[in-house]
Motif scaffolding. Sequence first.
Motif, PDB file in Angstrom:
ATOM      1  N   ASP A 293       0.822  -1.228   0.000  1.00 42.11           N
ATOM      2  CA  ASP A 293       0.000   0.000   0.000  1.00 42.11           C
ATOM      3  C   ASP A 293       0.847   1.265   0.000  1.00 42.11           C
ATOM      4  N   GLN A 294       2.072   1.172  -0.465  1.00 41.36           N
ATOM      5  CA  GLN A 294       2.936   2.355  -0.559  1.00 41.36           C
ATOM      6  C   GLN A 294       3.534   2.436  -1.965  1.00 41.36           C
ATOM      7  N   PRO A 295       2.705   2.674  -2.954  1.00 40.65           N
ATOM      8  CA  PRO A 295       3.218   2.706  -4.330  1.00 40.65           C
ATOM      9  C   PRO A 295       4.246   3.810  -4.559  1.00 40.65           C
ATOM     10  N   ASP A 296       4.116   4.940  -3.848  1.00 37.87           N
ATOM     11  CA  ASP A 296       5.080   6.024  -4.025  1.00 37.87           C
ATOM     12  C   ASP A 296       6.467   5.607  -3.560  1.00 37.87           C
ATOM     13  N   LEU A 297       6.522   4.936  -2.410  1.00 41.68           N
ATOM     14  CA  LEU A 297       7.813   4.479  -1.894  1.00 41.68           C
ATOM     15  C   LEU A 297       8.397   3.408  -2.810  1.00 41.68           C
ATOM     16  N   ARG A 298       7.555   2.487  -3.267  1.00 45.78           N
ATOM     17  CA  ARG A 298       8.025   1.433  -4.161  1.00 45.78           C
ATOM     18  C   ARG A 298       8.578   2.027  -5.452  1.00 45.78           C
ATOM     19  N   ALA A 299       7.877   3.014  -6.001  1.00 48.27           N
ATOM     20  CA  ALA A 299       8.324   3.636  -7.246  1.00 48.27           C
ATOM     21  C   ALA A 299       9.611   4.420  -7.039  1.00 48.27           C
TER      22      ALA A 299
END
Length: 600
Positions: A293-299
């Motif tokens: 649930d942390q797509p920004d961190l993953r990206a």
Amino acid sequence: MVDSTVPGDRTQRLRPHDPRMLGDYELLGRLGEGGMGTVYLARPRNGTALVAVKVVRLDLADDDEFRRRFRSEVQRARQVPPFCTAEVLDADPEHEQPYLVVEYVDGPTLAEVVEQRGPLTSANLHSVAIGVATALTAIHGAGVIHRDLKPRNVLLAPGSPKVIDFGIARAMTATSGNTRPDQMVGTVAYMAPERFDTDADTPITPAADVFAWGSVVTYAGTGKTPFYADSPAATAARILTQPPRLHELSRPLRGLVAHALEKDPANRPSARELLDLLISGERPAATAAALADQPDLRAAAAEAQAVTGYAIPAKAMAGTATAPTLNIPPGLVGYDENSIVTVPISSPPAETEVTGGTEPPPRPGRRWLLPLTVSVLAAALIAGLVILGLVIRGPAAPRDGAAGADDAAPTSDDPVLGRPMITDALDREAYWKPSEQAGEGRCDFIDGRLTAHRDTDGLYKCRGPADEITGDVTVDVDTRVETPLSCAGIWLRFLKTQGYLVRICERNVYLGVHRGDDVRPRRTFVLTDPIQLDTAVRIRLRITGETLTISRDGTEIGSARLTEPDLQTGKVVLGVFDEREAPPTAPYQVSFGNLRIWDH
């Protein structure tokens, strides 16, 4: 009054003497005050996005040297990509009060969260560790050093953590006024041992930020810094002489933090290596939970890995083998270990001098005379026998029954290393032989080159000589990357299922440790001049003592310390690997030619 449309929990009203406009920015309220000056919440005159404006103190603004440094540092900080960092948007070093404009991050600091709620949960801690490592990878990749990484400079924003105040810490150091040139400013609990070095010429390197990362992660996970003590002076002494307290951290994060907190900066991983190990470490479930649930961190992490991988050669981060001496001055000020304190660099020794460190003791001195005499006599005898054998029998046959291997390539001596131990043109079967394993890969001689191929991602090692080399070794080989995202693998000191692995890829060179099915990166070197597909480059790998030096076409790429105590002997192996940080693709193919190996 503060505009009711802006966040109010963290914003104070403007004071009577505060400016209402600064350049093209309308000031809305105060966000804080520090050693540099005041931080304001602001809005661009012709925009709606909120920004943070940091205004320099008047006493610093009057210093021409400060303005020059401020201008230079800001320019470099603007090159940092916004991967888990607060983006630098604007600056005016020439203004009456120089100012810096950065992205406004609406979130509490890591310090505030830990103080109010206690240590982070395991998943949240892993997220912060990944976020800060991502930020440092981006910062260091732009050639910038943070210099003051601490929990109050990590904002827990929605989407991903954000690191602030990077790159301009040096410009914030006053050249007049309260801070003199013989002093340094820092937050003691997060300062690396080399920053206490009494030699004022000792440079600060990215390794100091990596040390601070370890301290920040420890604080986030335990509520205490790894060297906490009753006073800044005692904390500094522990940093220099004691191991960190990490028992409350869970594994495998504990081991990675311990690696980041090495006393010798040359032994610490780079920020990129931290990120690699956090993303693909021993417990993938921990990474999955941290990025859920942390797509920004993953990206951001993926972008940092793909675009800004960076490592400083060991020689550029070299510190002393033992911790530097700290003369703890009686006037060391500060209220707790998190205080920003001023430490005189050239102060008279205090009554008690703290020295030493946690590094292994030096090896006992050797009695050289008798062994040296015996070695000289033995060498002379062996040389005589070798010469006699060559006169009687002619050129020696290649090992492993490889007929004609020594005739397969020129045997020219190196002016420094002398005659190679193994010379193989790799244009036909000799020391290296064709091999294939279904579903894994194959090696064969194609167009006069040893070609290693895989149809799927992963690695495959070609079958070569069984010679085990102990100690120093040099490998010279023409290397060609033939398909995108492929890497030429050169294993050193490889025995059974473990050894060092150097991967030569289009844009990066990686040093890792290969054990069984696991390959863990230890250092990444970014190639400023990428290797072109189907273009051979001459790669030299040279191990001298505990240092591996990697060169391309006669130019050094970088060097690294080899710190695995059990990897002291083994074979040289050639093969293929994929660019692990890239999306899967196929096939993977590389080739080799004109190989020479020296044991020296």
